[in-house]
Scaffold this motif. Structure first.
Motif, PDB file in Angstrom:
ATOM      1  N   GLY A  87     -15.170   1.187   1.468  1.00 40.66           N
ATOM      2  CA  GLY A  87     -13.977   1.901   1.898  1.00 40.66           C
ATOM      3  C   GLY A  87     -14.252   3.368   2.138  1.00 40.66           C
ATOM      4  N   ASP A  88     -13.227   4.189   1.901  1.00 41.22           N
ATOM      5  CA  ASP A  88     -13.327   5.631   2.112  1.00 41.22           C
ATOM      6  C   ASP A  88     -13.261   6.377   0.790  1.00 41.22           C
ATOM      7  N   ARG A 146       0.576  14.040   2.765  1.00 43.77           N
ATOM      8  CA  ARG A 146       1.173  13.446   3.960  1.00 43.77           C
ATOM      9  C   ARG A 146       0.122  13.062   4.995  1.00 43.77           C
ATOM     10  N   GLY A 147      -1.137  13.346   4.704  1.00 36.76           N
ATOM     11  CA  GLY A 147      -2.223  13.008   5.623  1.00 36.76           C
ATOM     12  C   GLY A 147      -2.495  11.510   5.640  1.00 36.76           C
ATOM     13  N   ALA A 148      -3.136  11.047   6.697  1.00 38.55           N
ATOM     14  CA  ALA A 148      -3.361   9.615   6.900  1.00 38.55           C
ATOM     15  C   ALA A 148      -4.223   9.009   5.800  1.00 38.55           C
ATOM     16  N   THR A 149      -5.253   9.732   5.349  1.00 35.57           N
ATOM     17  CA  THR A 149      -6.169   9.176   4.356  1.00 35.57           C
ATOM     18  C   THR A 149      -5.460   8.911   3.035  1.00 35.57           C
ATOM     19  N   TRP A 150      -4.706   9.937   2.538  1.00 32.91           N
ATOM     20  CA  TRP A 150      -4.013   9.744   1.268  1.00 32.91           C
ATOM     21  C   TRP A 150      -2.898   8.706   1.393  1.00 32.91           C
ATOM     22  N   THR A 155      -0.439   3.730  -0.244  1.00 32.01           N
ATOM     23  CA  THR A 155       0.211   2.480   0.159  1.00 32.01           C
ATOM     24  C   THR A 155      -0.501   1.281  -0.438  1.00 32.01           C
ATOM     25  N   GLN A 156      -1.819   1.263  -0.308  1.00 31.69           N
ATOM     26  CA  GLN A 156      -2.585   0.117  -0.793  1.00 31.69           C
ATOM     27  C   GLN A 156      -2.576   0.037  -2.321  1.00 31.69           C
TER      28      GLN A 156
END
Length: 208
Positions: A87-88, A146-150, A155-156
């Motif tokens: 993952g990241d 609010r960034g896409a990565t966090w 969410t997951q």
């Protein structure tokens, strides 16, 4: 060999192993990538001295094929790997220290104790054992949360998906844990007059 084919090039920054017995067997593992599944490029290797989780952190790389290559053991060695994770790497913009309780030994230990009529201990048996952790971070820039990565991680994780956690990987490399949600969802809130946010994370820790 444990190999993954994403069907197309996929960018990653992290890989991890947990619930393994490489340290017990005296083996090692190499993490590698390939564009065609034939020629492999090494990224990182690890020859663990124990069976604690293993983390591979690296700069962004794109590849279709990824694999863990195990070596240093006999062909009939009973190798076991319960978790292989790709993952990241999400790095928080603030450190945590004061008030955080690192998981050094199991934190949840349920006992069955026997005592005499006079109240003296005869003996105790461990009925259930495990570990959990609580993380509280404050004064986080809302742009990060609010960034896409966090947002993807939050969410997951809230949906019960597992993750790897390291609170000070440089100073305490042994404090790397395989975790999953245990309790309330992550729900950042505004912390005060300044434009910052805070959140708490409650997790169960794999303790093999």
């Amino acid at each position: 060999v444990m190999q993954f084919d994403f069907g197309a090039a996929q960018g990653l920054t992290f890989a991890g192993l947990a619930a393994h017995n490489l340290g017990t067997l005296g083996g090692s593992v190499a993490f590698q990538t390939s564009a065609d599944g034939l020629a492999w490029s090494p990224l990182l290797t690890n020859a663990p001295a124990d069976d604690l989780p293993i983390a591979f952190r690296f700069t962004f790389i794109e590849a279709r094929y990824w694999r863990f290559l195990f070596s240093g053991m006999s062909e009939d060695a009973p190798l076991a790997v319960g978790v292989a994770f790709l993952g990241d790497d999400v790095t928080m913009p603030r450190r945590t220290y004061q008030g955080f309780r690192p998981v050094i030994t199991p934190t949840n230990v349920k006992l069955q104790s026997d005592v005499t009529v006079g109240g003296n201990l005869v003996g105790s048996s461990v009925v259930q054992e495990g570990a959990s952790l609580q993380l509280q971070l404050e004064y986080i820039d809302p742009a990060f949360l609010r960034g896409a990565t966090w947002k993807e991680f939050q969410t997951q994780f809230n949906r019960g998906r597992p993750a790897f956690f390291a609170w000070r990987p440089g100073k305490y490399p042994e404090d790397i844990h395989y975790i999953w949600r245990d309790g309330q969802v992550i729900a950042p809130d505004n912390t005060g007059p300044r434009d910052f946010m805070s959140f708490s994370l409650s997790a169960r820790v794999y303790d093999g």
